[in-house]
Write an enzyme that holds these catalytic residues in place. Structure first.
Site, PDB file in Angstrom:
ATOM      1  N   LYS A   1       0.853  -1.193   0.000  1.00 56.34           N
ATOM      2  CA  LYS A   1       0.000   0.000   0.000  1.00 56.34           C
ATOM      3  C   LYS A   1       0.884   1.237   0.000  1.00 56.34           C
ATOM      4  O   LYS A   1       1.695   1.424   0.901  1.00 56.34           O
ATOM      5  CB  LYS A   1      -0.915   0.001   1.230  1.00 56.34           C
TER       6      LYS A   1
ATOM      7  N   LYS B   1     -10.365  13.021   7.444  1.00 58.14           N
ATOM      8  CA  LYS B   1      -9.936  12.677   8.798  1.00 58.14           C
ATOM      9  C   LYS B   1      -9.911  13.949   9.650  1.00 58.14           C
ATOM     10  O   LYS B   1      -9.666  15.039   9.126  1.00 58.14           O
ATOM     11  CB  LYS B   1      -8.509  12.113   8.772  1.00 58.14           C
TER      12      LYS B   1
ATOM     13  N   ASP C   1      -2.605  10.266   3.305  1.00 59.32           N
ATOM     14  CA  ASP C   1      -4.003   9.871   3.462  1.00 59.32           C
ATOM     15  C   ASP C   1      -4.744  10.920   4.281  1.00 59.32           C
ATOM     16  O   ASP C   1      -4.713  10.900   5.510  1.00 59.32           O
ATOM     17  CB  ASP C   1      -4.086   8.489   4.139  1.00 59.32           C
TER      18      ASP C   1
ATOM     19  N   ARG D   1      -7.607  -0.428   0.872  1.00 54.29           N
ATOM     20  CA  ARG D   1      -8.120  -1.681   0.313  1.00 54.29           C
ATOM     21  C   ARG D   1      -8.488  -1.529  -1.165  1.00 54.29           C
ATOM     22  O   ARG D   1      -8.503  -2.503  -1.894  1.00 54.29           O
ATOM     23  CB  ARG D   1      -9.288  -2.188   1.167  1.00 54.29           C
TER      24      ARG D   1
HETATM   25  N1  BES Z   1      -4.346   4.700   6.635  1.00 57.67           N
HETATM   26  C1  BES Z   1      -5.496   4.438   7.425  1.00 57.67           C
HETATM   27  C2  BES Z   1      -5.198   3.451   8.555  1.00 57.67           C
HETATM   28  C3  BES Z   1      -4.276   3.949   9.632  1.00 57.67           C
HETATM   29  C4  BES Z   1      -4.786   4.624  10.716  1.00 57.67           C
HETATM   30  C5  BES Z   1      -2.925   3.692   9.565  1.00 57.67           C
HETATM   31  C6  BES Z   1      -3.937   5.063  11.703  1.00 57.67           C
HETATM   32  C7  BES Z   1      -2.074   4.145  10.556  1.00 57.67           C
HETATM   33  C8  BES Z   1      -2.578   4.825  11.633  1.00 57.67           C
HETATM   34  C9  BES Z   1      -6.609   3.849   6.559  1.00 57.67           C
HETATM   35  O1  BES Z   1      -6.624   4.262   5.249  1.00 57.67           O
HETATM   36  C10 BES Z   1      -7.906   4.252   7.166  1.00 57.67           C
HETATM   37  O2  BES Z   1      -8.161   5.424   7.204  1.00 57.67           O
HETATM   38  N2  BES Z   1      -8.683   3.284   7.618  1.00 57.67           N
HETATM   39  C11 BES Z   1      -9.945   3.561   8.208  1.00 57.67           C
HETATM   40  C12 BES Z   1     -10.921   2.525   7.708  1.00 57.67           C
HETATM   41  C13 BES Z   1     -12.349   2.793   8.075  1.00 57.67           C
HETATM   42  C14 BES Z   1     -12.862   4.033   7.358  1.00 57.67           C
HETATM   43  C15 BES Z   1     -13.182   1.593   7.726  1.00 57.67           C
HETATM   44  C16 BES Z   1      -9.780   3.455   9.719  1.00 57.67           C
HETATM   45  O3  BES Z   1      -9.049   2.591  10.182  1.00 57.67           O
HETATM   46  O4  BES Z   1     -10.374   4.279  10.409  1.00 57.67           O
HETATM   47 ZN    ZN Z   2      -4.831   4.836   4.463  1.00 58.19          ZN
HETATM   48 MN    MN Z   3      -7.693   6.091   5.004  1.00 61.37          MN
END
Ligand code: BES
Ligand code: ZN
Ligand code: MN
Length: 508
Positions: free
Chosen positions: A268, A280, A273, A354
């Site tokens: 990935k 976020k 992000d 994903r």
């Molecule tokens: N990159 C994030 C996951 C992440 C969070 C990595 C904190 C490192 C530290 C990922 O893309 C994400 O935002 N995932 C979401 C998924 C949800 C929307 C289903 C998450 O984990 O909140």
């Molecule tokens: Zn991410």
């Molecule tokens: Mn994300």
């Protein structure tokens, strides 16, 4: 992106009293009866004098403790350093990871010192190599973006000497070379992760991958946005749509002539992000330059395997995009078509990893690898489940367990997690083949169940696959510890190289 200079590394079996380094490091272990010098290389008289003042000096032998003493008359070294080995018990050998961690912690904390000799209890080839590896991992800094007139950072140690009784053994040379290659691969991964998103975006990441592979027998192919469009990489394109920096897919191939196995790696590579339109909160965005950690890992693991000349064919796929909100960004409820034709309803644009991985897994599967492993900073739920230091491994039982075993050997913390069948239904979409979010509880496993849908088959049998979620462990937001610095950690590189070695050991 500049290449950091590597410290030089040598071994010595000579009397430590004649080692002319600035610092001589010896190990102190914790026992129920208090701290002890372990395998002291000092004379008995000096050893008992030093040990006699442990109480006054506050020496405990605890992990990460480093106590500096002035040089002693019997030593050529200018300073004696007592490094904590953690708990030791008589008759039980220290783990290689305890040696790696102690060497790394000492070298890291001795930044500003140029030459360091490590006289830790490492009498075998494996132990001496662990000390070397830890020391190289501890001698890391990232100063590319500091102007010369800003505060002076102490420079990392530039010369490392491992003092070991194994110095004359023929097997030590390749073991040290392996430590050098691993140190280089992990430190390069850290620097890519640490690179700010102002400088590292899909195009510059692809260029950095090309540059890093130069001089190695590695073929690099880059898909730009036009080629991605023509070939139907809807996942990578969809995530990249909101950014002014277009996405890229990078394929690296190392194909040695006598390859005994075929391994595909998918990483990935979200260079930043923001969450996209499912934005976020500010605090959740701070560390998101690290969301390309998986791509940095699969790049550097492949380069390390190539440098070591292991007879395994490895293909790494870097799925690179920047996830940004804008008038061209994908919207929650958009439907996109991933590589190979499956459709996904994007209910949350922050579940973007994903989506790019769906394309990566599908295209990697087309080459029918023996094993498919993906690495991703995929979910915040990983950190809820296992914290900041333990990564998760999920997937087909055999590969999952082999990855766990490789991680144990490498000294990295991984833990197996299941893929509960019932989670699949939570990803059902009213509109498309699948939705990109599902059950929130156990969200790390939900994400893995999503990814599994995109793992291909060979002759009707699913390709053996494992998914590594390194969301927390890839980026250290806390204080440095052991050989682990702040920010990018490079976790999973050593596990993947060990995995490739293990595959070879099994075919031998
Ligand atoms: N990159 C994030 C996951 C992440 C969070 C990595 C904190 C490192 C530290 C990922 O893309 C994400 O935002 N995932 C979401 C998924 C949800 C929307 C289903 C998450 O984990 O909140
Ligand atoms: Zn991410
Ligand atoms: Mn994300």
């Amino acid at each position: 992106m500049s290449k950091a200079s590597e410290p030089d590394l040598q071994v010595l079996s000579r009397d430590v009293r004649k080692v002319a380094a600035q610092a001589l490091v010896v190990g102190v272990g914790q026992t129920p009866d208090g701290p002890v010098l372990v395998d002291s290389p000092l004379s008995p008289k000096t050893s008992s004098a030093v040990a006699g003042s442990f109480g006054l000096l506050g020496v405990t032998g605890a992990v990460d403790q480093v106590v500096r003493l002035p040089g002693l008359p019997e030593l050529d070294a200018e300073m004696l350093v007592l490094a904590g080995l953690g708990p030791v018990s008589a008759g039980e050998p220290l783990s290689t990871e305890a040696l790696r961690r102690t060497a790394g912690s000492a070298v890291r904390q001795l930044a500003g010192t140029e030459t360091v000799a490590l006289a830790l209890p490492a009498a075998s080839v494996a132990d001496a190599a662990a000390v070397a590896e830890g020391a190289l991992l501890g001698a890391y800094s990232f100063t590319e973006h500091r102007s010369s007139h800003a505060s002076k950072m102490p420079a990392p140690v530039s010369s490392i000497t491992v003092v070991t009784a194994a110095a004359g053994e023929p097997a030590l040379k390749p073991a040290l070379e392996r430590a050098r290659v691993l140190g280089r691969a992990v430190n390069s991964t850290r620097s890519l992760v640490n690179q700010p998103p102002s400088h590292l975006y899909p195009e510059t990441f692809a260029a950095a991958a090309r540059e890093a592979a130069r001089g190695l027998p590695v073929k690099v192919t880059v898909w730009d946005e036009k080629k991605l469009e023509r070939e139907g990489f809807g996942g990578i394109l969809g995530v990249g749509k909101g950014s002014s920096r277009p996405p890229r897919l990078v394929k690296l191939e190392y194909s040695p002539a006598r390859a005994k196995a075929k391994l595909a790696l998918v990483g990935k590579g979200i260079t930043f992000d923001s969450g996209g339109l499912s934005l976020k909160p500010a605090a959740g965005m701070q560390a998101m330059k690290s969301d390309m950690g998986g791509a940095a890992v699969v790049l550097n693991a492949l380069l390390a395997i190539a440098e070591l000349g292991l007879p395994v064919k490895v293909t790494s796929w870097l799925c690179l995009a920047e996830n940004m909100p804008s008038g061209t960004a994908q919207r929650p409820s958009d439907v996109m078509t991933t590589y190979g034709g499956r459709t996904v309803e994007v209910l949350n644009t922050d579940a973007e990893g994903r989506l790019v991985m769906a394309d990566g897994l599908a295209v990697a599967s087309e080459e029918s690898p023996d094993v498919l492993i993906d690495v991703a900073t995929l979910t915040g739920a990983q950190m809820i489940a296992l914290g900041n230091r333990v990564s998760a491994v999920m997937g087909e039982d055999g590969v999952r367990d082999a990855v766990k075993a490789a991680a144990d050997r490498a000294g990295e913390l991984f833990w197996p997690m299941p893929l509960p069948e019932e989670l699949r239904a939570s990803l059902d979409s009213a509109t498309a083949d699948i939705a990109n979010i599902g059950e929130r509880f156990g969200g790390m496993m939900t994400a893995a169940v999503f990814l599994r849908e995109f793992v291909g088959e060979v002759d009707g049998v699913k390709i053996p696959w494992a998914h590594l979620d390194i969301a927390g462990p890839a980026f250290n937001e806390g204080k440095p510890y052991g050989y682990t610095p702040k920010e990018g950690t490079g976790v999973a590189v050593r596990t993947l190289v060990s995995y490739a070695e293990d595959v070879l050991a099994r075919t031998a």
